[in-house]
Design an enzyme around this catalytic site. Structure first.
Site, PDB file in Angstrom:
ATOM      1  N   ARG A   1       0.809  -1.210  -0.044  1.00 60.75           N
ATOM      2  CA  ARG A   1       0.131   0.073   0.025  1.00 60.75           C
ATOM      3  C   ARG A   1       0.929   1.266   0.058  1.00 60.75           C
ATOM      4  O   ARG A   1       0.514   2.124  -0.599  1.00 60.75           O
ATOM      5  CB  ARG A   1      -0.936   0.040   1.239  1.00 60.75           C
TER       6      ARG A   1
ATOM      7  N   CYS B   1      -1.523   6.121   8.808  1.00 64.66           N
ATOM      8  CA  CYS B   1      -1.781   5.155   8.189  1.00 64.66           C
ATOM      9  C   CYS B   1      -2.916   5.203   7.376  1.00 64.66           C
ATOM     10  O   CYS B   1      -2.777   6.182   6.398  1.00 64.66           O
ATOM     11  CB  CYS B   1      -2.053   4.099   9.275  1.00 64.66           C
TER      12      CYS B   1
END
Length: 276
Positions: free
Chosen positions: A180, A233
């Site tokens: 990611r 995050c």
């Protein structure tokens, strides 16, 4: 602040003590808003109460990201409803690898609201069962503890805004998986990549193979170094796991960027990077 972890054995002993901790079940499932409460209802640690990720530990999703912080007033109402007060220890747990929702609860109570004794059950529900701990079944959702009148003194310096990230230098730590971060895959948010200048430290790297946190010395040697660290995050939940790891290691705590990637990409003027 006390040590941020507690073992299953130590928790069992504390529950029999003169001032047993308030135990909070933080189980959650992404995309299933009622799953955590259902899991608590079916079986939970003795005396625990459910703390909901979406309703209690976050404000409404929107411009602030998928899990923005609730207002101080809203979170004060949560802690008062659950009878949380500074004179009683608090223990948080969940059942996923890494205990991400429980880490968010730890950060909000200990770092943001300033509760002096909040600990996370190391290894979570699996560790409790492995130690021979019992579970209560068929909880009563209406049975609540006596409410408290605690008024937390919130520490605004514990978190930052997107504007503050753009305004000054900082060491950005991205707690998401490497694919990611690199922009190779993005299963949740509409755009892949990372905030330019960030370093990738997946939250999974904070754990041993058995799901317990690595020893303090190992974490201290592995965690990124740098001035003014800030953790982020996807939506400000997994990043709390990174901050908890710094607390275990005895390192200065990073500040949290609550909006994280899900807020950052809402403004097309904000830069995006891919690759390592």
């Amino acid at each position: 602040m006390t040590t941020p972890l507690i073992t299953a054995t130590a928790l069992a002993e504390a529950l029999e003590g003169a001032n047993p901790p308030r135990v909070l079940d933080c189980r959650a499932r992404l995309g299933e808003p009622d799953a955590g409460r259902r899991l608590w209802w079916e079986a939970h640690l003795p005396g625990s109460h459910h703390l909901d990720l979406d309703r209690d530990l976050a404000g409404p999703p929107g411009e602030g990201g998928r899990h923005p912080l609730p207002t101080p007033a809203a979170f004060t109402a949560v802690v008062q409803r659950l009878g949380i007060r500074p004179g009683q220890p608090v223990v948080v747990y969940d059942d996923t690898g890494g205990q991400l929702a429980a880490a968010r609860a730890w950060w909000m109570l200990a770092c943001w609201a300033g509760h002096p004794d909040v600990r996370l059950l190391d290894g979570g529900l699996r560790a409790w069962l492995a130690a021979g701990g019992e579970l209560f079944e068929d909880g009563d959702p209406e049975a609540m503890p006596a409410s408290s009148d605690w008024q937390p003194a919130f520490h605004d310096q514990s978190h930052v805004t997107a504007g503050e990230l753009l305004a000054g230098p900082a060491t950005l730590i991205d707690a998401r998986a490497r694919e990611r971060f690199r922009g190779e895959a993005e299963p949740i948010d509409p755009m892949a990549g990372h905030i330019p200048g960030a370093v990738c430290r997946p939250s999974a790297d904070n754990l041993n193979a058995d799901g317990h946190f690595k020893p303090a010395g190992a974490l201290a040697s592995e965690l990124p170094e740098g001035e003014s660290p800030i953790a982020y995050c996807g939506s400000g939940v997994t990043a709390c796991h990174t901050i908890l790891a710094y607390a275990i290691a005895g390192r200065p705590l990073p500040r949290l960027y609550p909006g994280s990637w899900s807020e950052w990409i809402r403004d097309p003027a904000r830069p995006v990077a891919t690759g390592d």
